[in-house]
Structures are given as C-alpha cells and as structure tokens.
Scaffold this motif. Structure first.
Motif: not given
Length: 850
Positions: A512-526
């Motif tokens: 689970i990416n709890r914030g350790f990698l950049p998020y895909n903002g276009s699909i609303g991740e993180g």
C-alpha cells in the motif's frame, strides 16, 4: 577644485565597488579564502567591531509596564528577572536583537521567501521554493489565527510576542550604523523593523528544516530504474533492522480524548504503477534547499528519560541533544527568564520569545525529529496549463510572486517575476518540463507557538501533553518529565489522513502506497482528507520500562504507528544509548546525572562503523602487500574496542573507506551521488548481506564480483586520499583527530567561522560527528552535530547545558564561541539554576517601563 572633487568621487565610487565585489564573492562562495577576513578587521577593515560587550546601564521603555533587570553572568548568559510579563519579554526581544540581529533577519527571511532581499541572487532559488510552497501566507494566517483564538494561553502569548517585537524594534531604532552586525555593513544594508509575523516565521523555519523532504521523489527514481522490487529487496519501507522506540502494547489514550489502538481508517484502490521522471525537480529542490541545509545539518537528535525509580536522585532525568548544523553563531541561545507567569531556562532561537528546549520549576522536556512523512507529490496528465482530474480537464490557477533581489554592486533591488501554478492538491513545482503538485503540512496555518508557550508554563506532564493540541509540524518525538515523577513520550501532531491509496502487487506482497511514492493526481490517488484525529494517536505515559529513548528510529513497533512514515534513521545511536543505559543499571542499579552526561557525550565508538566494516572486510578477503597488512590491523581493531578516539589511526581509514564505498554503491544503484542522504546504512547492510549470502535478489543490482571490486577500489582510493592529506605513507601516523575535526561554519563568510577542534566519534556515535566531505585537501570537517546538549535532573531546579558556540553573534566578542571552547568541546556542562537570586554578574541592564 572641480578636478579634485571629481577625483574624490571616482575614488569613493571605486571603494564602494570594491566592497560590493567582496560582498558578491562572500555570498556566491560561502567558503572563501580566510585572507578576506582582513577586510573585517575591527581597526583597519570596512566592517568595524560592532557591539562587542554586553549591554549595561539603564534604558527607558515607554509604554511598557513594570521593570526588567538583565543580569549577565561570566559566560555571557542573560538572566532576565522582570516584575511583569510585558517587561520580561520586551527585555528578551531587546537583548536578542543586541546579540543576534543578523541571524534573526536571516532566519525570518528564509521561510518567508525573502532571502534574496538580504543575500542577493544566492538566495533566489530558495525564495522560489518558499514562494511555491506559499509559506508566507501560512505565516500571516497563523498569526491572524492566534490573535482571535479564545484561549487564555493564546491571549498571553500574543502579549508576549507583541512586547518581544517592541523590544526588538526599539533596539533597531537605537543602534547606530557603525554598531550594526558586520554582515549588514558588508552587504550595505540596514535591518528592517520586526513584526509578530516574523516571530511565526521562525517556527516555520523549523518546519522546513525538519518536516520538508523529497524522499518520495528519490524513491520514485529508484523504482523507475529497478522496479518496485527494490522497495522489498532493500527493505526501504518495512525497515525490520530498525530498533523501535516504543511498544504499541504500552501505548495509552492521548489525554483528554477517547482512544482505542487500532488501524487508522483508510481507503485503497488498485492501481497500475506509472512512474514519471523526477530528476529535474529533485535538482531544483537540491539547489533551493542549500540555505535550509545550512541550519538543518543532520536533522537528527537523541533524547531520553529515565524514570525516577531507576535514578540515584529518585526523580526522572531528561537528556536531549538535537543534531543540527554546527553554525557560527550557534543555532541556539542560552537564556533564563522569570516573570510573574513563567520561570524557565534553556535554549531559544533568536527571534522567538519562548524556551524551545529546557525546563521550568516543574517539568523538563526535549525533542527529536519523528522522521515522518508530511509531504506528498502528485503528477498529472497535462495539456498546456490544464490538468486532468477525475475525467475532467481543469485550469491550473496562477499565483504571481514578485521577488526582490539585492544587488550589492548597484546597491539596489532587482525584481524577478515568478509564477506559481496550483492544482486541487497544491502548488506545482516546475523544472525543465517536470511538474509535481505538492501537499505539505507546513503550508497550513498552525499554532506551534502556543504549544511551546504551553510547555514553558506547564505545571505537570499532563499540562504539557494537553498543550500538544496546538502542535502541527514538524512532528517531534516529545519527551517530558515532571517533579512528581511522571514521564511521557508523544509523537503527536498533524499526520495526513490519505484516501484512495494505491495498492501494488510485488511478487506475493500487496504494497500500500501510504505516501512513500508520488500519487497519480489525475485519478485522485492519495488525497488528503485532513489530519488524523489526535484522539487516535498513541503515546506513552509512565510505561513499565526503566527509560524511554528516541533517536529518530521507528516510533512504534506495530500497527499503531503505520500513520507516521517510513524513512527512519538508522538504529545505531538508539542501540548504543540503550546499551549504555542497560550497562549503567546492571553495574550500579541506579543511574546518576553524571552517567547521563557520560552517555550523552559518548564518542568512544560508533556501532555503524563496526557493522559496515565487517561487511567490507568480508568483501575484500585477504589483499596482498600493504593493503593486506592494513586490513589485518583493522580486523584486530574491530575485535577489540573499535575505538574512535582522536589519537587512533584506524578510524581515519575506516571512516574514509566507508564514506567512499557507500557513495560508490549508491551511485551504482541510483546513477549518481546526488541525494545520497536517502541511502540509509541499513539499506546498504541489507543489500550486502544478500550479496554475501549469494541471494539472487542482490544480483539485480550488483553483478557477481562487483561488490568485491568496489570494496577493494574504494579501499585503495581511501589510502590514496589519506596518504596525500597526511603527506606520509606511514599509515600509523594518520591520526584521526588531525583529519576529523569540528568545523562550525558562518553561513556567509568563512573568516567568521569558529575555531576547528579535533573530533572523536563517528557519524552514528551517540555524540555524532558526521563529516561534510572527505578529501585530500581539507580532510573530514564535521559541520553537523549536537547543536546543544541538555541534561536535567528533576530533583533540583537546574539544567546543565553545553552550547557549540556562544550567545553573541559578534565575531569580535569574547562571548562569540566561549561555550563551544570551554564546555561543549570538553564534554562538560554549564549550569543554570531556576529561581535563584542573581548575586554574581559581570554586567547589568535595567529596563524601566511605566
């Protein structure tokens, strides 16, 4: 007459240009040839000596109720005794400006994005980063929020800040140009008036120092290069080797709230990994962070508390030593201030009207950095300045910034126009075509000053924990003890509550990416839903253990700490402190304050050097000739005490070899030496253990035989560097203290730096000595370390401190580096007693109000 007048004007103009050119050189190259100090000679140079002594006599303070007396002891420490709070904090502001005006100015401008107004183009990239993060708006909004908050503590801190600011400004209005700090005269500038927002800016400086990082982007580059496997192969997120600081089994409800220990609620989404380039963004941030790094240094720390049942005095003992930059003047100031509402002593930062680390009559406290994850980065699909968000194209908003850049040649400001794009997730960092939006807890209005004010006035551990309701960032490992015998540990603050966290399948592991990698903002991740309720955050209160130790390691041993972060410091300082405390308890049964001081200053060995050297020796095997002789001697050194004292030759080779090998290994994995600070020793340890065992996972990153070659080649390089530095091939003359030395630096002018002093220990000894560089010219200068050492036994109303500097910011003052030379470097302590009448002093300043 006309010819003579014209000649005079030309000579005067040439003189001004010469001074300006000197200023440019000093700003562009902070480390310059020491001979330039002749221009600062107090009798012959352009700078003059400024205010060398301590303020004395009597001054009037119209509009300030009451009276304050500032007694200066023989070590240059002010003891402020005031009849009213207003007079006390006015006095603190006045003497802070007297002692550290230029440093105050530098510190306020850094987070405000106004550094270039002071230091010219050398501060432009820093200003662009701060303006992008919009810290200045957060600073203004924080002060506005404090002023209207309906809370007695808020009302009293507002009063303290306002009178502190008045004291600063009264000093500025009274000081002559000749008596201004040397840096102003060198730059051709005068200080601007102080404001309450400037006080808040000092707090935001610490947020940038200790909460801002780019670890997500660095890991992103590793994953782009090697795939998600590297996260598991090097144990980058799990960190099983790290020693946790506390047990979830001992955690209790945060005071005043309903609390159950459980996994914090979150939502996850399945995601196809997509990793955009972040190299250019990282390059810009690295350049822009230069000035922050000047004061941050290691950004690490130690603190611990021993319960009263295990101390000789029967009361708790608190120890703290934050490992920040060793600067000239030092980061902290020593003060004691007693007014009707506060009696406290410890260290403050010039520009802040509170004691940040210290003790009052009832409690003592300290901080280390949590090393949590408070920054998230988002990438998008872009079309010009439009970005895709949840199936809809949106226009990025534009924010226009005007940055003033001081030109020391023309003696005027140039204007740089800077545009910042903003998305739904935050401002956008742009560099050579790369775009990442940023969410950062430090960019929000916050009330940390209220928290520090609350612990300055706290009567108990319970009061201090209650004050944490005002704490946002940088989240700290807060330890506190009181005279009633209570002890506590709380890593409480603003932790982002993330939604739609992507899940990656890596082999048989669901990550689970709890914030350790950049998020895909276009699909609303993180996306952030706010922060986790404080009622859901664990603390320790009077745990069933003899002590609490924190050293930037993993805060909790289980799921109760999943919200905090992932890139903890290596375990070695934590393990060594625990080792020494257990040894003292086993031998004596009770721990004394002298034991604590001995542990805090321990530089006899470095556990990290032992672990790393063992791995390197396994790789090099049995070299021939001189190399083999040296390797065999290092094996003997390792079997014995592995001493890192200044009179040994072995640590000179070990440190240099590890330094070179670690960077070479990182370059192999990352593609270059930049961002090597991300590469923990435990990451390297994990990889090398797999490699030595012949595990196929290691061969993704290193070909068979490659680690052996790197080890042997870096050993040879280390010997070559040392041979050149010492000017001898006799390795037993390579005495450690001659190459490894404390080297506190002035941020602008090398000639104003402190004296070099031989440094024992290593990067991860309890008393750390991490070299800034190692080469054949300047050796291994140490510019980060214990920025202050503080020990307090709650059985007596006193603190013991050691400051790597002095209280004065004037290089011509006897109080510029006296504590560094007389206490800190000798591992001794200066004592401040609270509530005691001042009978002996070298100077006295009386501030008479109305």
């Amino acid at each position: 007459m006309l010819v003579g007048g014209a000649s005079y004007m030309r000579l005067r103009a040439l003189g001004l240009i010469l001074v300006a050119l000197i200023s440019i050189v000093l700003l562009i190259a902070p480390i310059v040839y020491p001979i330039l100090i002749v221009f600062l000679d107090p009798f012959h140079g352009v700078a003059g000596s400024g205010l060398v002594g301590l303020p004395e006599g009597s001054i009037r303070a119209p509009g300030v109720p009451g009276e304050a007396v500032v007694y200066w002891d023989s070590a240059g420490v002010p003891h402020i005794i005031a009849s009213t709070d207003e007079a006390g904090f006015y006095a603190l502001g006045y003497i802070s400006a007297y002692l550290r005006l230029f440093q105050m100015d530098l510190f306020r401008r850094l987070p405000q994005g106004r550094l270039a107004e002071l230091v010219g183009s050398a501060g432009l990239d820093s200003d662009k980063l701060m303006r992008t993060l919009n810290l200045d708006d957060a600073i203004r909004d924080s002060w506005a929020k404090i002023k209207v908050l309906e809370d007695p503590d808020a009302e009293s801190i507002v009063k303290a800040i306002e009178y502190y600011v008045r004291g600063v400004n009264d000093f500025i209005s009274r000081v002559s140009i000749r008596d201004l700090p040397v840096e102003y005269r060198l730059l051709g500038l005068k200080p601007e008036p102080w404001s309450p927002e400037d006080v808040v800016a000092i707090q935001k400086l610490f947020t940038m120092m200790l909460a801002w990082d780019t670890d997500d982007l660095v890991l992103n580059e590793l994953v782009r290069r090697w795939g998600l496997d590297i996260i598991l192969d090097l144990d980058i997120v799990g960190r099983v080797k790290t020693t946790p600081q506390a047990s979830c089994n001992h955690a209790i409800p945060w005071p005043g709230y309903n609390y159950t220990i459980a996994l914090h609620s979150y939502s996850v989404i399945k995601s196809t990994p997509r990793f955009e380039s972040s190299q250019q963004t990282l390059g810009f941030i690295e350049r822009a962070s230069r000035w922050i790094n000047i004061v941050r240094g290691l950004g690490l720390s130690n603190n611990w508390i021993i319960g009263g049942a295990y101390t000789l005095s029967g009361k708790p003992i608190v120890a703290n030593d934050p490992h920040l930059a060793l600067t000239a003047p030092s980061l902290w100031m020593l003060i004691r201030i007693e007014t009707p509402s506060v009696k406290v002593a410890g260290v403050t930062v010039a520009g802040a009207p509170v004691v940040i680390i210290g003790r009052n009559e009832n409690i003592a406290w300290g901080f280390t950095n949590v090393m949590g994850d408070f920054v998230d980065f988002y990438y998008y699909k872009w079309s010009g300045d439009r970005y895709l968000y949840r199936g809809e194209w949106r226009d990025a908003t534009r924010r226009f910034e005007l940055i003033r850049v001081w030109d020391p040649v023309s003696r005027k400001y140039n204007i740089v126009n800077y545009t910042v794009l903003e998305t739904i997730h935050g401002p956008v960092l742009e560099s050579d075509g790369e775009r990442y939006a940023v969410a950062f807890t430090g960019s929000t209005p916050s009330l940390e000053l209220l928290f520090i004010w609350g612990i300055n006035r706290a009567q108990s551990v319970a009061d201090a924990l209650k004050a944490q309701r005002y704490f946002t960032a940088p989240v700290q490992n807060f330890v506190v003890a009181d005279t009633m015998g209570n002890i506590a540990y709380s890593p409480t603050g603003a932790f982002p509550q993330r939604l739609n966290m992507p899940v990656f399948k890596v082999g048989d592991v669901m990550l689970i990416n709890r914030g350790f990698l950049p998020y895909n903002g276009s699909i609303g991740e993180g996306e952030w839903l706010g922060v986790i309720e404080y009622s859901k955050l664990p603390i320790l209160l009077n745990p069933p253990t003899p002590y609490i130790v924190t050293a930037n390691s993993k805060p909790w041993d289980g799921d109760c700490g999943l919200h905090i972060g992932w890139n903890w410091a290596d375990r070695f300082r934590q393990d060594r402190i625990i080792q020494l405390l257990d040894e003292a308890l086993r031998i004596k049964g009770k721990v004394s304050i002298e034991d604590v001081m001995r542990i805090q200053t321990d530089a006899s060995t470095d556990l990290s050097l032992r672990v790393y050297l063992n791995l390197l020796l396994s790789l090099v095997g049995e070299p021939r000739g001189l190399e083999g002789e040296i390797v065999n001697n290092l094996r003997i050194w390792l079997r014995e005490e592995a001493s890192t004292s200044i009179d040994r030759w072995e640590p000179s080779i070990v440190l240099t070899w590890i330094w070179l090998f670690h960077r070479s290994l990182w370059s192999k994995i990352y593609g270059g030496e930049s961002n090597v600070g991300f590469f923990r020793l435990e990451h390297a340890e994990r990889l090398l253990e797999l490699y030595i065992k012949g595990d196929s996972r290691a061969y993704k990153y290193l070909a068979r035989g490659e680690a052996e070659n790197i080890a042997l080649n870096t050993l040879r390089e280390a010997l070559s560097i040392l041979r050149e530095y010492y000017k001898t091939g006799d390795y037993k003359k390579w005495i450690y203290g001659k190459i490894h030395y404390f080297n506190p630096q002035h941020p602008i002018v090398k000639g104003l730096s402190y004296t070099n002093i031989e440094a024992p220990g290593g990067p991860y000894s309890v008393n750390p000595a991490m070299p800034a560089i190692i080469d054949e010219v300047i050796g291994a200068p140490v510019r980060s370390g214990a920025s202050v050492r503080l020990v307090a036994d709650l059985s007596v109303k006193e603190i013991n401190v050691a400051l790597p500097g002095g209280n004065s910011g004037n290089p011509h003052s006897k109080y510029y580096q006296n504590h560094y030379q007389e206490y800190w470097a000798k591992n001794t302590y200066y004592k401040i007693v609270i509530g005691q009448e001042v009978k002996e002093y070298v100077s006295k300043l009386v501030i008479k109000g109305e």
